[in-house]
Design an enzyme around this catalytic site. Structure first.
Site, PDB file in Angstrom:
ATOM      1  N   GLY A   1      65.679  20.945  15.099  1.00 10.76           N
ATOM      2  CA  GLY A   1      66.270  21.267  16.466  1.00 10.76           C
ATOM      3  C   GLY A   1      64.690  22.683  16.356  1.00 10.76           C
ATOM      4  CG  ASN A   2      63.724  23.492  20.054  1.00  7.63           C
ATOM      5  OD1 ASN A   2      63.991  24.482  20.634  1.00  7.63           O
ATOM      6  ND2 ASN A   2      63.752  22.306  20.439  1.00  7.63           N
ATOM      7  NE  ARG A   3      61.976  31.212  16.609  1.00  8.28           N
ATOM      8  CZ  ARG A   3      60.909  32.365  16.344  1.00  8.28           C
ATOM      9  NH1 ARG A   3      59.912  31.742  16.496  1.00  8.28           N
ATOM     10  NH2 ARG A   3      61.201  33.062  17.027  1.00  8.28           N
ATOM     11  CB  SER A   4      64.459  26.407  23.034  1.00  8.61           C
ATOM     12  OG  SER A   4      63.948  27.076  24.269  1.00  8.61           O
TER      13      SER A   4
END
Ligand code: CTP
Length: 431
Positions: free
Chosen positions: A227-230
């Site tokens: 995933g990512n930090r958005s």
């Protein structure tokens, strides 16, 4: 700020000291202690050259008397629907006004506005107005935090009502907290800073705005993902701005924080997704009816080739995950427009690399993506993600800088949506 927008028969001028002038304003006053501050607001508005009609509720008249409102406004004042019934006052006032303010707005008046109840002259007038409406809530903290009040505020916000405050501070009694009415000077500053579209009414009414936000998650096994930090905050703010401008708004949200989603106006349709494939499917589906398509989601560029059904167990040997590329959703939406005259907008969060600064990378990406606009911002550990200030450079498809926005994400989203609304229709064709 300097600017002029035309009113019904006189211009609304926003001068350097943020003053609304030359407008026909309805000042609704409901029955809170803060009604005395509405008298100060009235004075400022009339001194600035506005024609103000005050409509108090009966409860407001118990706080500040009719004579005060009449003297300060220079107009006769009534709280009664049956006064001047021959002139159908509430409809006439509502149709003539350029702006309607409800200051202070009690929990009771807010609830009635939200549900279309019309049991006094102010409420019947509010149902008749076609101009922008702004309310300044004032009540005790518990009343403000009550889910019923919050829901009513969401309903109003979703219909485009501007909510001014409340602020935190000393309340009527000895206690303090959120619920205190915004000061008159700040109210004037806020209404003067409303975008032109807001003053003119909802410039996205009848239009559909489709926005993706958050970050996709690509499963590795049932409990792990890439995933990512958005956080999804920027997309949520864009959705709020689009809804406030009257647009039918669809937010395809990839793993967006629940608190952010809860704060959205009720009129925003939320379509939750997890993976890039789900996001692509929903965006392609809704793009068929969208006038504006914004890809603000952080899409994982790769997914695992085969995500296991069972949790991967710890072992001593290294393991290899095979990743396969996800489709470029934005490129597909921009290249294969699902609808004529559709505005497609992308986002690019860049860190700068390989000797190129983030804007240079953004320009190259703008040319690759074929979207009408690409909003580029610099990201890093402390920049770009979450509830922070941001700076966006809006590039056209040749990579030329058209404009830039900076500030809180809510401000940036509002300014960006204003720009998009303006660039969707030539000014003379605005609804
Ligand atoms: N985007 C997309 N589909 C992908 C990857 C990105 O639609 N598979 C969209 C994003 O929503 C954003 C824009 O493309 O609007 C730019 O995303 P970004 O991650 O900055 O660009 P990439 O194309 O992934 O390029 P790179 O990661 O190499 O910088």
């Amino acid at each position: 700020m300097t600017g002029t927008v035309s009113g019904k028969d006189s211009p609304l001028i926003m001068d350097n000291v943020h003053t609304v002038t030359g407008k026909r304003i309805i000042l609704g006053v409901s029955g809170g202690i803060a009604a005395y501050k509405a008298a100060v607001l009235l004075r400022r508005l009339t001194e600035a050259g506005n024609r103000v009609t005050v409509i108090p509720t009966d409860a407001a008249l118990r706080m500040v008397g009719k004579a005060t409102w009449e003297a300060l406004s220079g107009n006769s004042v009534s709280a009664d629907v049956f006064d001047g019934a021959d002139r159908v006052n509430h409809v006439r006032l509502g149709q003539e006004a350029d702006l309607c303010l409800v200051v202070p707005a009690t929990a009771d008046t807010i609830a009635k506005m939200a549900h279309g109840i019309a049991d006094n002259l102010l409420l019947t007038t509010l149902l008749s107005v076609s101009c922008p409406v702004a309310v300044a809530p004032a009540m005790h903290t518990q009343m403000w935090n009550n889910p019923a009040t919050r829901h009513n505020i969401d309903l109003l916000r979703g219909r485009g009502t501007v909510i001014l405050g409340p602020v935190s501070g000393r309340l009527t009694g000895r206690d303090s907290g959120p619920g205190r009415m915004m000061e008159p000077e700040e109210i004037i500053r806020r209404i003067s800073a409303l975008p032109d579209g807001k003053i003119h009414g909802a410039d996205l009414r009848g239009k559909t705005v489709l926005i993706s936000g958050g970050g996709t998650r690509e499963p590795i096994d049932p409990v792990r993902f890439i995933g990512n930090r958005s956080s999804g905050r920027m997309a949520a703010e864009l959705a709020r701005s689009a809804a406030l401008r009257g647009g039918k708004t669809i937010l395809v949200s990839a793993n967006t924080e629940a608190e952010i989603l809860r704060s959205l106006p009720g009129s925003v349709r939320n379509v939750p997704v997890q993976t890039a494939a789900e996001l692509a499917r929903e965006m392609q589906k809704y793009a068929a009816c969208a006038d504006i398509v914004i890809m603000a989601a952080a899409v994982c560029d790769y997914r695992t080739q085969c995500a296991g059904d069972a949790k991967i167990k710890r072992g001593k040997d290294p393991i290899t995950l095979t990743l396969v590329p996800n489709p470029d959703i934005l490129l597909d939406l921009a290249e294969n427009r699902r609808r004529e005259k559709q505005l497609v907008v992308g986002f690019a969060a860049e860190t700068g690399s390989a000797g190129k600064d983030f804007l240079q990378l953004g320009r190259e990406k703008a040319r690759r993506k074929k979207a009408d606009f690409l909003a580029v911002n610099l990201v890093g550990e402390e920049q770009g993600f979450g509830p922070v200030k941001t700076e966006l450079f809006l590039l056209d498809r040749e990579g030329r800088e058209k404009t830039r926005f900076s500030g809180e994400k809510s401000t940036v989203a509002r300014d960006m949506m204003e720009f998009l609304a303006e660039n969707l229709y030539p000014a003379e064709n605005r609804p």
